[in-house]
Motif scaffolding. Structure first.
Motif, PDB file in Angstrom:
ATOM      1  N   SER A 118       0.864  -1.057  -0.035  1.00 37.21           N
ATOM      2  CA  SER A 118      -0.185   0.190  -0.086  1.00 37.21           C
ATOM      3  C   SER A 118       0.812   1.226   0.103  1.00 37.21           C
ATOM      4  CB  SER A 118      -1.025   0.135   1.209  1.00 37.21           C
ATOM      5  OG  SER A 118      -1.868  -0.769   0.957  1.00 37.21           O
ATOM      6  N   ALA A 143     -11.432  -2.976  -0.377  1.00 37.02           N
ATOM      7  CA  ALA A 143     -10.364  -3.640  -0.396  1.00 37.02           C
ATOM      8  C   ALA A 143     -10.783  -5.128  -0.263  1.00 37.02           C
ATOM      9  CB  ALA A 143      -9.486  -3.343   0.156  1.00 37.02           C
ATOM     10  N   LEU A 144     -11.502  -5.427   1.033  1.00 38.37           N
ATOM     11  CA  LEU A 144     -11.487  -6.676   1.488  1.00 38.37           C
ATOM     12  C   LEU A 144     -12.365  -7.715   0.357  1.00 38.37           C
ATOM     13  CD1 LEU A 144     -11.895  -5.917   5.220  1.00 38.37           C
ATOM     14  CD2 LEU A 144      -9.625  -6.645   3.890  1.00 38.37           C
ATOM     15  N   THR A 198      -5.891  -3.277   4.285  1.00 37.60           N
ATOM     16  CA  THR A 198      -5.859  -4.371   3.505  1.00 37.60           C
ATOM     17  C   THR A 198      -4.858  -5.309   3.850  1.00 37.60           C
ATOM     18  OG1 THR A 198      -4.501  -3.175   2.242  1.00 37.60           O
ATOM     19  CG2 THR A 198      -6.568  -2.939   1.566  1.00 37.60           C
ATOM     20  N   ARG A 347      -9.932  -9.946  -4.242  1.00 39.10           N
ATOM     21  CA  ARG A 347     -10.540  -8.468  -4.413  1.00 39.10           C
ATOM     22  C   ARG A 347     -12.121  -8.739  -4.295  1.00 39.10           C
ATOM     23  NH1 ARG A 347      -6.611  -4.898  -3.562  1.00 39.10           N
ATOM     24  NH2 ARG A 347      -4.936  -5.160  -5.281  1.00 39.10           N
ATOM     25  N   LEU A 440      -7.552  -0.337  -6.108  1.00 37.21           N
ATOM     26  CA  LEU A 440      -8.815  -0.535  -5.303  1.00 37.21           C
ATOM     27  C   LEU A 440     -10.065  -0.317  -6.213  1.00 37.21           C
ATOM     28  CD1 LEU A 440      -7.930   0.690  -1.752  1.00 37.21           C
ATOM     29  CD2 LEU A 440      -7.649  -1.507  -2.625  1.00 37.21           C
TER      30      LEU A 440
END
Length: 634
Positions: A118, A143-144, A198, A347, A440
């Protein structure tokens, strides 16, 4: 002297990776053991001569998991260039980057770096109207992956908020120009925390202490160091002129000047190294300031600092530490037990990102007065102004031109005032750029969510304005005509906001975007058919600009809406004669039709559906061009 690193107690160790207690403590659960680069060069074209110019020369470095590296140097030394090159970003405009960037001793790609890392920009790009927890939750949702439950996401968010000491500010907004929120240090911590949600393995920080005093800088770096140790992150940060306490938070130092390396190694060994090559640090001196003053060529008056810097760089190139660094990088592949070439980050599903952005935009739109609140007040004030100036017109000839003026004023100035949306959009654009650079979100999700979220607010503004101005002015008093007016005004506002989005996407500087948008609206006013009727408008302006002018179709639609079915009385002259300004077959009766007024402006009836379609096409064109602009500016 062998290349050394320092552990949490500042103990110097040799190049053997297996001896690093920080790394080995987490080895079984880690993906990234080492992050390194070799023979990294960045070359651009000289602006004056167009000859190749090196802005980063033969850079080598190695950072182990759990360590924090400071890239330090005076302004223009190449800190951000190196940081961007390591993150596989564009190092500089038109730059060519060569060399090897290695994770666990293996060359890595842009996608691999994005999956593993990141990047936190120097400038904060937080949405001011969101709270700390909302900021973190939206970062997590973008992000998750979908297989992580809401409970797990909330736990991760709350853990990070606690880790960065923001529990008491969890429900405090970030802060807007109108409403105060977090302090500068708290914003920095939130910006970093939102990137850690993330669970990256590598964290790039571009001057995380910029704009902070020494106390806040130490606070921010302490939190970063603690998180890095506990989660075994590789942390690479560019930093400018840290205090002594802040400087000591870092494990390793990469000292640069003019794109060249002056030193790379443990912070604890830097003083000894410079003393050995003939530049001892005076007692009770901040070592970071001493190093920067030693190589800051901006302060050079007689060439002495340039010569000194050249000597320092040459000393580094032949130093034993430099040789040991190269050997350690070469051995890192053999020592690592992990390969990252097939590492992929799960993703969110394709539909989740635009919905998340839509939700975030909705909260900002109703909560941030800068987004639509001020504009609603502006448009309501304009409606009252217009309704009381153009007050209670009648169906007489002397009111026809004021009617036309009111139609032009209502459409053109509603459109012009859309420039007030520029600052709110630029804030969203700044957030989007950082999220996009971290892999993202994409331009399509951003443009689509921005468009959809604006529609209900713009329709509400059009309806509110019309309820006040339409009836005060005394336009045609029937429901179908009123709602047709609302439709034209709504299309006008959507087109004007789409123009703001297009211009701001290309020119993302506030003053420039504001000036160009205002100029474009002035152009559309000039060629929309009111100031200069179509039958005498210069052919260049007519055929080049009039037919792509959304204000022209709005003006024509409003004119037809008002005059298509009406009749108006002529003025009475002396001797009982009628004086009719608009030729008509009803002049003998002292009247003329509204269609006779339209004829004076070369406006035909029955084309309203076509005009609506063209206006929608212009809106779509603006949005598509904005999308393409963002795609091309990647």
């Amino acid at each position: 002297m062998p290349y050394a690193t320092s552990d949490t107690h500042g103990r110097d160790e040799g190049p053997d990776l297996e001896m690093n207690p920080v790394r080995s403590a987490h080895l079984a659960n880690d993906i990234v053991d080492t992050f390194s680069w070799a023979n990294l060069n960045v070359v651009v074209k000289d602006r004056k001569t167009s000859a190749p110019k090196s802005i980063l020369s033969d850079s080598w470095g190695l950072v182990r998991a759990g360590e924090m590296l400071a890239i330090m140097g005076p302004s223009g030394s190449g800190k951000t260039t190196l940081l961007n090159a390591l993150a596989h970003r564009v190092a500089a405009a038109g730059a060519t980057t060569t060399g090897d960037i290695l994770v666990n001793g293996q060359k890595t790609s842009l996608q691999n770096i994005q999956d593993l890392s990141s990047y936190v920009e120097q400038e904060d790009a937080l949405i001011g109207s969101l709270t700390v927890r909302e900021t973190m939750m939206f970062a997590a949702r973008l992000a998750l992956p979908s297989n992580i439950s809401k409970r797990e996401a909330f736990e991760r968010v709350d853990d990070l908020i606690a880790s960065f000491g923001l529990q008491s500010q969890a429900h405090t907004i970030v802060g807007t120009p109108i409403k105060k929120g977090l302090s500068g240090g708290q914003k920095k911590r939130l910006g970093i925390a939102s990137r850690l949600v993330t669970n990256p393995k590598i964290l790039f920080l571009d001057e995380p202490t910029s704009g902070l005093d020494s106390a806040l800088s130490l606070e921010v770096c302490s939190y970063i160091k603690d998180i890095g140790r506990r989660h075994n992150l590789v942390v690479v940060a560019s930093i400018h002129q840290p205090s002594s306490a802040t400087f000591q938070q870092f494990d390793s130092l990469c000292l640069m000047s003019g794109g060249r390396t002056c030193y790379f190694g443990p912070v604890s060994a830097a003083t000894r190294y410079f003393g050995r090559i003939g530049y001892p640090i005076p007692p009770e001196t901040n070592s970071a300031e001493f190093f920067l003053d030693l190589i800051n060529t901006d302060l050079d008056k007689n060439g002495e600092i340039v010569r000194r810097t050249d000597d320092i760089c040459q000393s580094w190139n032949v130093a034993e530490e430099r040789s040991c660094l190269s050997q350690a990088i070469q051995k890192s592949n053999e020592a690592s037990a992990h390969s990252t070439s097939r590492y992929k980050v799960a993703r969110p599903s394709s539909w989740k990102v635009p919905l998340t952005m839509l939700h975030r935009s909705w909260i900002k739109s109703y909560r941030d007065i800068m987004a639509y609140g001020i504009r609603i007040a502006m448009y309501l004030g304009l409606a009252i102004l217009m309704g009381t100036v153009f007050l209670r017109f009648k169906t007489e000839q002397r009111y026809v031109q004021p009617y036309i003026n009111a139609i032009f004023f209502g459409g053109a100035f509603m459109s012009f005032m859309a420039v007030a949306y520029v600052p709110a959009f630029l804030e969203d654009l700044g957030t989007f750029k950082q999220e996009r650079a971290n892999g993202l979100v994409g331009p399509l999700s951003f443009i689509a969510s921005n468009f959809v979220i604006g529609l209900p607010f713009l329709f509400g503004i059009a309806l509110l304005f019309s309820v006040v101005a339409y009836w005060l002015t005394n336009f045609r008093a029937d429901a179908s005509t009123f709602f047709m007016w609302v439709l034209w005004l709504f299309l006008d506002l959507v087109a004007a906001e789409s123009l703001v989005v297009l211009v701001s996407s290309i020119f993302d500087v506030f003053v420039v975007a504001l000036a160009i948008t205002a100029f474009a609206n002035g152009l559309w006013m000039c060629v929309d058919g009111f100031l200069v009727p179509m039958n005498i408008l210069n052919v260049f302006w007519k055929y080049v600009f009039h037919y792509i002018d959304y204000q022209a179709y709005v003006f024509q639609g409003m004119m037809v809406n008002q005059f298509q079915h009406g009749e108006y009385g002529c003025d009475e002259g002396s001797g009982g004669q009628y004086q009719c300004s608009y030729p008509s077959d009803l002049n003998s009766e002292g009247k003329f039709r509204g269609t006779d007024v339209l004829r004076q402006f070369s406006i035909s009836t029955g084309l309203e559906g076509t005009w609506v379609g063209i206006t929608i096409g212009i809106i779509a064109g603006y949005r598509i061009l904005a999308y393409l602009a963002l795609v091309l500016r990647k």
